[in-house]
Scaffold this motif. Structure first.
Motif, PDB file in Angstrom:
ATOM      1  N   ILE A  20       1.037  -1.308   0.138  1.00 13.72           N
ATOM      2  CA  ILE A  20       0.113   0.184  -0.120  1.00 13.72           C
ATOM      3  C   ILE A  20       0.592   1.326   0.195  1.00 13.72           C
ATOM      4  N   LEU A  21       1.707   1.031   0.870  1.00 13.82           N
ATOM      5  CA  LEU A  21       2.594   2.563   1.227  1.00 13.82           C
ATOM      6  C   LEU A  21       3.593   2.944  -0.380  1.00 13.82           C
ATOM      7  N   PHE A  22       3.647   1.340  -0.818  1.00 11.78           N
ATOM      8  CA  PHE A  22       4.739   2.044  -2.766  1.00 11.78           C
ATOM      9  C   PHE A  22       3.986   2.155  -3.181  1.00 11.78           C
ATOM     10  N   TRP A  23       2.069   1.508  -3.721  1.00 14.68           N
ATOM     11  CA  TRP A  23       1.652   2.198  -4.240  1.00 14.68           C
ATOM     12  C   TRP A  23       1.115   3.558  -4.574  1.00 14.68           C
ATOM     13  N   ILE A  24       0.976   3.956  -2.875  1.00 12.80           N
ATOM     14  CA  ILE A  24       0.973   5.463  -3.276  1.00 12.80           C
ATOM     15  C   ILE A  24       1.806   6.313  -3.501  1.00 12.80           C
ATOM     16  N   SER A  25       2.724   5.832  -3.310  1.00 14.04           N
ATOM     17  CA  SER A  25       4.385   6.250  -3.545  1.00 14.04           C
ATOM     18  C   SER A  25       4.680   6.605  -4.972  1.00 14.04           C
ATOM     19  N   LEU A  26       4.673   5.300  -5.749  1.00 10.71           N
ATOM     20  CA  LEU A  26       4.318   5.956  -7.257  1.00 10.71           C
ATOM     21  C   LEU A  26       3.365   7.258  -8.185  1.00 10.71           C
ATOM     22  N   TRP A  27       2.225   6.729  -6.674  1.00 11.74           N
ATOM     23  CA  TRP A  27       0.760   7.897  -7.327  1.00 11.74           C
ATOM     24  C   TRP A  27       1.590   9.006  -7.016  1.00 11.74           C
ATOM     25  N   GLN A  28       2.027   9.183  -5.926  1.00 16.17           N
ATOM     26  CA  GLN A  28       2.088  10.529  -5.537  1.00 16.17           C
ATOM     27  C   GLN A  28       3.381  11.180  -6.601  1.00 16.17           C
ATOM     28  N   THR A  29       4.286  10.183  -6.637  1.00 18.62           N
ATOM     29  CA  THR A  29       5.490  10.730  -7.223  1.00 18.62           C
ATOM     30  C   THR A  29       4.916  10.870  -9.357  1.00 18.62           C
ATOM     31  N   VAL A  94      10.543  -6.789   2.750  1.00 20.57           N
ATOM     32  CA  VAL A  94      10.728  -5.664   3.779  1.00 20.57           C
ATOM     33  C   VAL A  94      11.280  -5.372   4.625  1.00 20.57           C
ATOM     34  N   PHE A  95      12.004  -6.218   5.002  1.00 16.49           N
ATOM     35  CA  PHE A  95      13.140  -5.817   5.987  1.00 16.49           C
ATOM     36  C   PHE A  95      14.216  -5.513   5.531  1.00 16.49           C
ATOM     37  N   LEU A  96      14.567  -5.804   4.358  1.00 17.73           N
ATOM     38  CA  LEU A  96      15.665  -5.652   4.042  1.00 17.73           C
ATOM     39  C   LEU A  96      15.951  -4.407   3.725  1.00 17.73           C
ATOM     40  N   GLU A  97      14.337  -4.089   2.911  1.00 17.68           N
ATOM     41  CA  GLU A  97      13.822  -2.321   2.465  1.00 17.68           C
ATOM     42  C   GLU A  97      14.250  -1.634   3.815  1.00 17.68           C
ATOM     43  N   VAL A  98      13.793  -2.049   4.891  1.00 17.29           N
ATOM     44  CA  VAL A  98      13.763  -0.938   5.736  1.00 17.29           C
ATOM     45  C   VAL A  98      15.227  -1.321   6.633  1.00 17.29           C
ATOM     46  N   ARG A  99      15.744  -1.887   6.428  1.00 15.96           N
ATOM     47  CA  ARG A  99      17.772  -1.982   6.792  1.00 15.96           C
ATOM     48  C   ARG A  99      18.063  -0.922   6.401  1.00 15.96           C
ATOM     49  N   THR A 102      15.387   2.078   1.779  1.00 14.41           N
ATOM     50  CA  THR A 102      14.722   2.076   0.420  1.00 14.41           C
ATOM     51  C   THR A 102      13.474   0.979   0.187  1.00 14.41           C
ATOM     52  N   LEU A 103      12.754   1.521   1.867  1.00 12.30           N
ATOM     53  CA  LEU A 103      11.542   1.520   1.218  1.00 12.30           C
ATOM     54  C   LEU A 103      11.058   2.696   0.845  1.00 12.30           C
ATOM     55  N   LYS A 104       9.844   2.279   0.377  1.00 15.10           N
ATOM     56  CA  LYS A 104       9.074   3.290  -0.516  1.00 15.10           C
ATOM     57  C   LYS A 104       8.155   3.548   0.094  1.00 15.10           C
ATOM     58  N   GLU A 520      15.874   9.075  -9.221  1.00 18.82           N
ATOM     59  CA  GLU A 520      16.255   7.283  -8.369  1.00 18.82           C
ATOM     60  C   GLU A 520      17.607   7.415  -8.062  1.00 18.82           C
ATOM     61  N   ALA A 521      18.766   7.925  -8.660  1.00 22.05           N
ATOM     62  CA  ALA A 521      20.255   8.334  -8.054  1.00 22.05           C
ATOM     63  C   ALA A 521      20.475   9.071  -6.732  1.00 22.05           C
TER      64      ALA A 521
END
Length: 529
Positions: A20-29, A94-99, A102-104, A520-521
């Motif tokens: 859900i966080l990812f999709w809202i972030s993408l829409w916002q972008t 997800v935990f790897l993204e948080v650590r 890179t979690l969107k 992204e860079a």
């Protein structure tokens, strides 16, 4: 609830919240625009991967595989274990993204927060009231959550439009009351944000200036700037105008009524949204069409499209050029000298010459500075006022901003990635004698010419760089094809932000330069700094 069911539910809950966080972030972008989202899905590997990745195809297979469980109930436990392991794998990601940071996730504006809250509530209702066997239901719910988010965004578009119209109406009324305000509109496919900043920084030396902030270049962004910042004492309003389709710049012009318009350049940026280069040109020209009969139109003579628009315009007009001999040009920059930390040049205006130095980098910045200098002279500023402003320029955030770490030059050009910005960055990199590394997000919304443009950029990169680090797989084949045609042996790698950071840390030394190109860079650069 069994232990297996508990842990499967836990892993699924972690994953679905991330989703859900990812999709809202993408829409916002994508500015909550369905046309930009469709272009992303249609034109990029990243977009297509949202629906066609191996893991998603495996989930679809899992949904259909439940048919075997219906006929052979003894397979149910094995099926549930496999689905549990699948969501364990995703929870681990997800935990790897948080650590790795890179979690969107979106910027939690009121709109984003309400969409997130509603999506979580609906997902929870379906989560706790499964209509089918639990494991199967989790797979189906995982597939329909993006639809929930899209529907909430669609329904929110109606109150958003009402609020937008209300704010615009108030802004129009407020600006009408300021009879003496001089509004300067600036648009173009690229260069408009930098030009806006330099215009404002020069004119501030003499006038009370308001400018649109950041990328608030839409009708509602401009309206909010007026409502929050316009005062009766404001003398000049510098307005950056952005658009993705015809009519959007004309709408901004109806709000602010520009008397001066600057066209920085027109290219194929966002052509997949405009539909054609001709539509892009027509949209940008809406600014010039909106000028009053006694208005002033200013064009960049270094860009073929704006140069052609200058020739067709019958209003009062000005042409500016850099390192180019043009008979009709009213202001020219010559003898451009680029250093690692500054650029110097000579302005030729009427019968005077002024030598200037700016603490900004890249020869292309002179094109963005020229209309600002012209307006300073046009509005009767003194040479010393202009020289003082230019010598203290602050570049816009994330546009060719230089940092140094351990003797390595790190150039932040992450504001945007388009063909001209990449070529300009490569030209700047060529003044360095040591190792050159470009971290680049492949370009977006270039329409049918995207493949050709990435081949062209690939060759240009190989002519200058030792390494190209790509942030995603989009147009990888085209870039590699262009790389092969280059003059140097340029090594290409594709990696995550963490992998790019490790590569840079292990492959750079004092005197090297790394340019970060595209949004992204910005993530690996942010972590390095």
């Amino acid at each position: 609830m069994s232990i297996l069911s508990f842990f499967t539910s836990l892993f699924f809950g972690i994953w679905i919240t991330r989703n859900i966080l990812f999709w809202i972030s993408l829409w916002q972008t994508k500015e909550y625009r369905f046309d930009r989202m469709w272009a992303h899905i249609k034109d990029t590997e990243q977009g297509r991967g949202l629906f066609l990745s191996p893991l998603l195809l495996l989930k679809l297979l899992g949904i259909f595989a439940y048919g075997f469980v219906i006929y052979e109930n003894s397979l149910l436990l094995s099926y549930q274990v496999l689905i549990g392991l699948l969501f364990l794998y995703q929870a681990k990601d997800v935990f790897l993204e948080v650590r790795s940071h890179t979690l969107k996730r979106p910027v939690f504006t009121p709109k984003a927060f309400v969409i997130f809250l509603l999506s979580i509530i609906v997902a929870s209702v379906f989560f706790f009231l499964p209509f089918l066997e639990e494991s199967l239901w989790f797979l189906i719910l995982d597939r329909i959550v993006p639809i929930f988010v899209a529907l909430f965004i669609f329904f929110f578009s109606f109150p958003t439009e009402l609020y937008r119209d209300f704010q615009i109406g108030k802004a129009e009324e407020k600006i009408r009351r300021n009879k003496k305000l001089l509004t300067i509109g600036i648009t173009g496919s690229y260069g408009k944000s930098s030009t806006k900043e330099y215009v404002a920084q020069i004119l501030r030396k003499k006038f009370r200036v308001l400018k649109t902030k950041g990328t608030n270049n839409t009708a509602i962004g401009v309206a909010n700037t007026i409502l929050a910042g316009l005062q009766q004492a404001t003398e000049i309003f510098v307005v950056e105008m952005g658009a993705y389709k015809r009519g959007e710049i004309a709408q901004i012009c109806r709000i602010v009524h520009p008397k001066i318009g600057i066209l920085t350049a027109v290219n194929k940026q966002h052509v997949s949204l405009f539909g054609s280069l001709e539509n892009t040109i027509a949209t940008k020209y809406e600014l010039i069409d909106s000028l009053p009969n006694n208005g002033l139109a200013i064009f960049n003579g270094n860009n073929i499209n704006t140069d052609n628009l200058y020739l067709k315009t019958d209003k009062r007009k000005v042409l500016y050029v850099c390192e180019k001999s043009v008979k009709n040009a009213q202001i020219v920059a010559t003898n451009v000298q680029v250093k690692k930390t500054s650029v110097s040049f000579t302005i030729v205006y009427r019968k005077k010459k002024i030598r200037l130095q700016a603490p900004v980098i890249g020869s292309h910045t002179v094109e963005n500075i020229l209309p600002a200098i012209y307006l300073g002279l046009y509005l009767h500023m003194k040479d010393e006022e202009i020289r003082d402003a230019v010598s203290s320029f602050t570049p816009p955030q994330h546009t060719m901003t230089r940092h140094e770490l351990g003797g390595v030059s790190l150039i932040d050009d992450t504001f945007n990635a388009n063909p001209q910005s990449v070529l300009a960055a490569l030209l700047y990199m060529s003044i360095y004698t040591e190792k050159k590394i470009l971290v680049m997000q492949p370009m977006i919304e270039l329409g049918k010419d995207a493949h050709l443009e990435h081949k062209r950029i690939g060759k240009a990169v190989a002519d200058v760089c030792d390494y190209l680090l790509l942030t995603n797989n989009n147009y990888r084949k085209d870039i590699l094809e262009g790389i092969k045609k280059g003059e140097k042996k340029c090594h290409v790698y594709i990696g995550s932000a963490l992998e790019i950071i490790k590569f840079i840390e292990s492959h750079t030394k004092k005197g090297d330069v790394v340019v970060f190109e595209g949004k992204e860079a910005g993530l690996p650069l942010e972590k390095i700094l």
